[in-house]
Design a protein around this motif. Structure first.
Motif, PDB file in Angstrom:
ATOM      1  N   ASP A   1      27.449 -34.546  84.454  1.00  8.83           N
ATOM      2  CA  ASP A   1      28.258 -33.987  83.376  1.00  8.83           C
ATOM      3  C   ASP A   1      27.343 -33.773  82.180  1.00  8.83           C
ATOM      4  O   ASP A   1      26.183 -34.200  82.180  1.00  8.83           O
ATOM      5  N   LYS A   2      27.858 -33.121  81.146  1.00  5.71           N
ATOM      6  CA  LYS A   2      27.020 -32.763  80.001  1.00  5.71           C
ATOM      7  C   LYS A   2      26.623 -33.966  79.157  1.00  5.71           C
ATOM      8  O   LYS A   2      25.666 -33.890  78.375  1.00  5.71           O
ATOM      9  N   ASN A   3      27.329 -35.077  79.293  1.00  4.92           N
ATOM     10  CA  ASN A   3      27.014 -36.260  78.501  1.00  4.92           C
ATOM     11  C   ASN A   3      25.999 -37.181  79.162  1.00  4.92           C
ATOM     12  O   ASN A   3      25.438 -38.056  78.491  1.00  4.92           O
ATOM     13  N   THR A   4      25.777 -37.004  80.446  1.00  7.32           N
ATOM     14  CA  THR A   4      24.808 -37.844  81.171  1.00  7.32           C
ATOM     15  C   THR A   4      23.888 -36.963  82.014  1.00  7.32           C
ATOM     16  O   THR A   4      23.934 -37.003  83.244  1.00  7.32           O
ATOM     17  N   PRO A   5      23.052 -36.148  81.374  1.00  6.72           N
ATOM     18  CA  PRO A   5      22.184 -35.246  82.133  1.00  6.72           C
ATOM     19  C   PRO A   5      21.112 -35.966  82.940  1.00  6.72           C
ATOM     20  O   PRO A   5      20.489 -35.353  83.804  1.00  6.72           O
ATOM     21  N   HIS A   6      20.880 -37.262  82.662  1.00 10.28           N
ATOM     22  CA  HIS A   6      19.878 -38.010  83.430  1.00 10.28           C
ATOM     23  C   HIS A   6      20.433 -38.487  84.773  1.00 10.28           C
ATOM     24  O   HIS A   6      19.685 -39.000  85.603  1.00 10.28           O
ATOM     25  N   ILE A   7      21.727 -38.300  84.991  1.00 10.26           N
ATOM     26  CA  ILE A   7      22.330 -38.611  86.289  1.00 10.26           C
ATOM     27  C   ILE A   7      22.631 -37.289  86.982  1.00 10.26           C
ATOM     28  O   ILE A   7      23.318 -36.428  86.430  1.00 10.26           O
ATOM     29  N   LYS A   8      22.117 -37.139  88.184  1.00  8.63           N
ATOM     30  CA  LYS A   8      22.238 -35.880  88.905  1.00  8.63           C
ATOM     31  C   LYS A   8      23.172 -36.017  90.106  1.00  8.63           C
ATOM     32  O   LYS A   8      23.289 -37.080  90.705  1.00  8.63           O
ATOM     33  N   THR A   9      23.829 -34.910  90.431  1.00 12.48           N
ATOM     34  CA  THR A   9      24.631 -34.822  91.649  1.00 12.48           C
ATOM     35  C   THR A   9      23.906 -33.921  92.635  1.00 12.48           C
ATOM     36  O   THR A   9      23.631 -32.760  92.331  1.00 12.48           O
ATOM     37  N   VAL A  10      23.583 -34.479  93.804  1.00 10.17           N
ATOM     38  CA  VAL A  10      22.934 -33.713  94.870  1.00 10.17           C
ATOM     39  C   VAL A  10      24.013 -33.353  95.890  1.00 10.17           C
ATOM     40  O   VAL A  10      24.794 -34.212  96.320  1.00 10.17           O
ATOM     41  N   ARG A  11      24.027 -32.085  96.301  1.00 10.00           N
ATOM     42  CA  ARG A  11      25.112 -31.597  97.170  1.00 10.00           C
ATOM     43  C   ARG A  11      24.550 -30.692  98.257  1.00 10.00           C
ATOM     44  O   ARG A  11      23.632 -29.910  98.012  1.00 10.00           O
ATOM     45  N   VAL A  12      25.127 -30.788  99.459  1.00 13.03           N
ATOM     46  CA  VAL A  12      24.757 -29.891 100.550  1.00 13.03           C
ATOM     47  C   VAL A  12      25.987 -29.655 101.422  1.00 13.03           C
ATOM     48  O   VAL A  12      26.822 -30.548 101.601  1.00 13.03           O
ATOM     49  N   VAL A  13      26.126 -28.422 101.919  1.00 12.49           N
ATOM     50  CA  VAL A  13      27.213 -28.059 102.828  1.00 12.49           C
ATOM     51  C   VAL A  13      26.590 -27.506 104.102  1.00 12.49           C
ATOM     52  O   VAL A  13      25.816 -26.542 104.052  1.00 12.49           O
ATOM     53  N   SER A  14      26.918 -28.120 105.232  1.00  7.97           N
ATOM     54  CA  SER A  14      26.409 -27.664 106.526  1.00  7.97           C
ATOM     55  C   SER A  14      27.536 -27.009 107.321  1.00  7.97           C
ATOM     56  O   SER A  14      28.696 -27.440 107.236  1.00  7.97           O
ATOM     57  N   THR A  15      27.210 -25.983 108.106  1.00  6.38           N
ATOM     58  CA  THR A  15      28.174 -25.295 108.959  1.00  6.38           C
ATOM     59  C   THR A  15      27.840 -25.604 110.415  1.00  6.38           C
ATOM     60  O   THR A  15      26.700 -25.418 110.851  1.00  6.38           O
ATOM     61  N   VAL A  16      28.848 -26.068 111.163  1.00  9.47           N
ATOM     62  CA  VAL A  16      28.642 -26.462 112.551  1.00  9.47           C
ATOM     63  C   VAL A  16      29.708 -25.788 113.418  1.00  9.47           C
ATOM     64  O   VAL A  16      30.887 -25.765 113.054  1.00  9.47           O
ATOM     65  N   VAL A  17      29.284 -25.236 114.543  1.00 13.50           N
ATOM     66  CA  VAL A  17      30.195 -24.616 115.505  1.00 13.50           C
ATOM     67  C   VAL A  17      30.271 -25.491 116.746  1.00 13.50           C
ATOM     68  O   VAL A  17      29.245 -25.796 117.360  1.00 13.50           O
ATOM     69  N   TYR A  18      31.488 -25.917 117.100  1.00  8.91           N
ATOM     70  CA  TYR A  18      31.713 -26.786 118.279  1.00  8.91           C
ATOM     71  C   TYR A  18      32.453 -26.017 119.358  1.00  8.91           C
ATOM     72  O   TYR A  18      33.283 -25.136 119.066  1.00  8.91           O
ATOM     73  N   TYR A  19      32.183 -26.397 120.637  1.00  3.99           N
ATOM     74  CA  TYR A  19      32.982 -25.895 121.736  1.00  3.99           C
ATOM     75  C   TYR A  19      34.282 -26.675 121.792  1.00  3.99           C
ATOM     76  O   TYR A  19      34.337 -27.871 121.471  1.00  3.99           O
ATOM     77  N   LEU A  20      35.354 -25.998 122.202  1.00  2.00           N
ATOM     78  CA  LEU A  20      36.637 -26.641 122.463  1.00  2.00           C
ATOM     79  C   LEU A  20      36.940 -26.545 123.942  1.00  2.00           C
ATOM     80  O   LEU A  20      36.871 -25.476 124.538  1.00  2.00           O
ATOM     81  N   ASN A  21      37.250 -27.684 124.555  1.00  2.00           N
ATOM     82  CA  ASN A  21      37.542 -27.752 125.979  1.00  2.00           C
ATOM     83  C   ASN A  21      39.008 -28.113 126.196  1.00  2.00           C
ATOM     84  O   ASN A  21      39.595 -28.866 125.427  1.00  2.00           O
ATOM     85  N   ASP A  22      39.593 -27.572 127.270  1.00  2.00           N
ATOM     86  CA  ASP A  22      40.979 -27.907 127.599  1.00  2.00           C
ATOM     87  C   ASP A  22      41.036 -29.284 128.260  1.00  2.00           C
ATOM     88  O   ASP A  22      40.094 -29.740 128.870  1.00  2.00           O
TER      89      ASP A  22
END
Length: 235
Positions: free
Chosen positions: A214-235
Motif C-alpha cells: 500500500d502507499k503507506n508501507t512501500p518497503h513491504i512488497k506484494t509478489v504475485r503470479v498467476v499460472s494457467t493449467v489445462v487438465y484432462y477430464l475422464n469419465d
C-alpha cells in the motif's frame, strides 16, 4: 489384358487408400470428440520485505553571493555525510551529485522579482541493503535542520525507492502454490461435472509482479503470479 489388369489394380488401390483415409479421419474426429479438458488459473501471493533502499537526500541554499553559497553547500554536504556514517552507512553507499545552480536573473524573462538571485540544490543519494537502518535514519535526519541544513521536500524528485531483488528465492514455492490452487479449482469443476480429474495437458507460467502493499508501507512488497493449467477430464 495387361493394361486392363493394371487399371483394375490401380483403381482398387485408390479406393482402398480413400477408404483408409476416411477411416482414419473418422477416428480422429471421434478422438477429438471424446477428449475433454478444463483450463483453470491458479493464484499465488506473498508479502516480502524490500532488501534495497534508494534514498535521495536533497538540500538547498539561496543567496546573492555565489561563492559563499558553494561553501555553505559544501558544509551541508559534510554534515549529511557525517550523519549517515554515524547511522552505520559506509562511504561506498553514498553518492554525491554536482550542485544544480539556478540564477533568477538568467531566466527567460531576465528579471529578478525580489528575493535572492541564486538557488543551489545538492543531492546526496544513499543506495543500501540496510533498509531498516535507512528507515530509522529518515526519522532522525531532520535534526540537521538545527545546524542550518535546509532540506528540499519534493515528493517526485526525492521519492524514496524500495526494491525486492530476491525473486528467484521465492519463485519455486510460489509456482507450487499456484499449481495447487489451479488443481483445486479443476477438481471442483470435475466434481461438479461428475468427471475424474486427469493429468496435465498443458501449463503456462504467468509473469511475476512486484508492487507496494500500500502507499503507506512501500518497503513491504506484494509478489504475485498467476499460472494457467489445462487438465484432462475422464469419465
Amino acid at each position: 489384358m495387361q493394361q486392363s489388369s493394371a487399371f483394375v489394380l490401380g483403381l482398387f488401390l485408390l479406393l482402398s487408400a480413400g477408404a483408409l483415409g476416411m477411416g482414419l479421419g473418422s477416428s480422429v474426429v471421434k478422438y477429438k470428440q471424446l477428449e475433454r479438458t478444463v483450463s483453470v488459473k491458479g493464484l499465488a501471493e506473498t508479502e516480502v520485505e524490500a532488501d534495497v533502499v534508494i534514498w535521495p537526500i536533497q538540500f538547498t541554499r539561496a543567496g546573492d553571493d555565489l561563492a559563499k553559497l558553494y561553501q555553505e553547500l559544501e558544509r551541508d554536504t559534510k554534515l549529511v555525510k557525517s550523519f549517515l556514517e554515524s547511522e552505520g552507512f559506509s562511504t561506498e553507499e553514498l553518492t554525491v551529485s554536482a550542485p544544480v545552480v539556478f540564477d533568477r536573473l538568467s531566466n527567460q524573462y531576465g528579471q529578478n522579482e525580489g528575493g535572492y538571485r541564486y538557488i543551489l540544490n545538492q543531492t546526496l543519494s544513499l543506495y543500501s541493503t540496510q533498509v531498516a537502518k535507512a528507515r530509522g535514519a529518515m526519522v532522525r535526519i531532520g535534526e540537521l535542520g538545527k545546524q542550518g541544513v535546509t532540506f528540499k521536500s519534493d515528493m517526485y524528485e526525492n521519492r524514496v525507492e524500495y526494491l525486492f531483488t530476491q525473486l528467484n528465492a521465492v519463485k519455486p514455492a510460489m509456482l507450487k502454490e499456484a499449481t495447487l490452487s489451479a488443481r483445486a479449482s479443476a477438481q471442483t469443476f470435475a466434481d461438479d461435472s461428475q468427471s475424474k480429474l486427469g493429468k496435465i495437458k498443458a501449463a503456462s507460467q504467468g509473469q511475476f509482479s512486484i508492487s507496494d502493499r500500500d502507499k503507506n508501507t512501500p518497503h513491504i512488497k506484494t509478489v504475485r503470479v498467476v499460472s494457467t493449467v489445462v487438465y484432462y477430464l475422464n469419465d
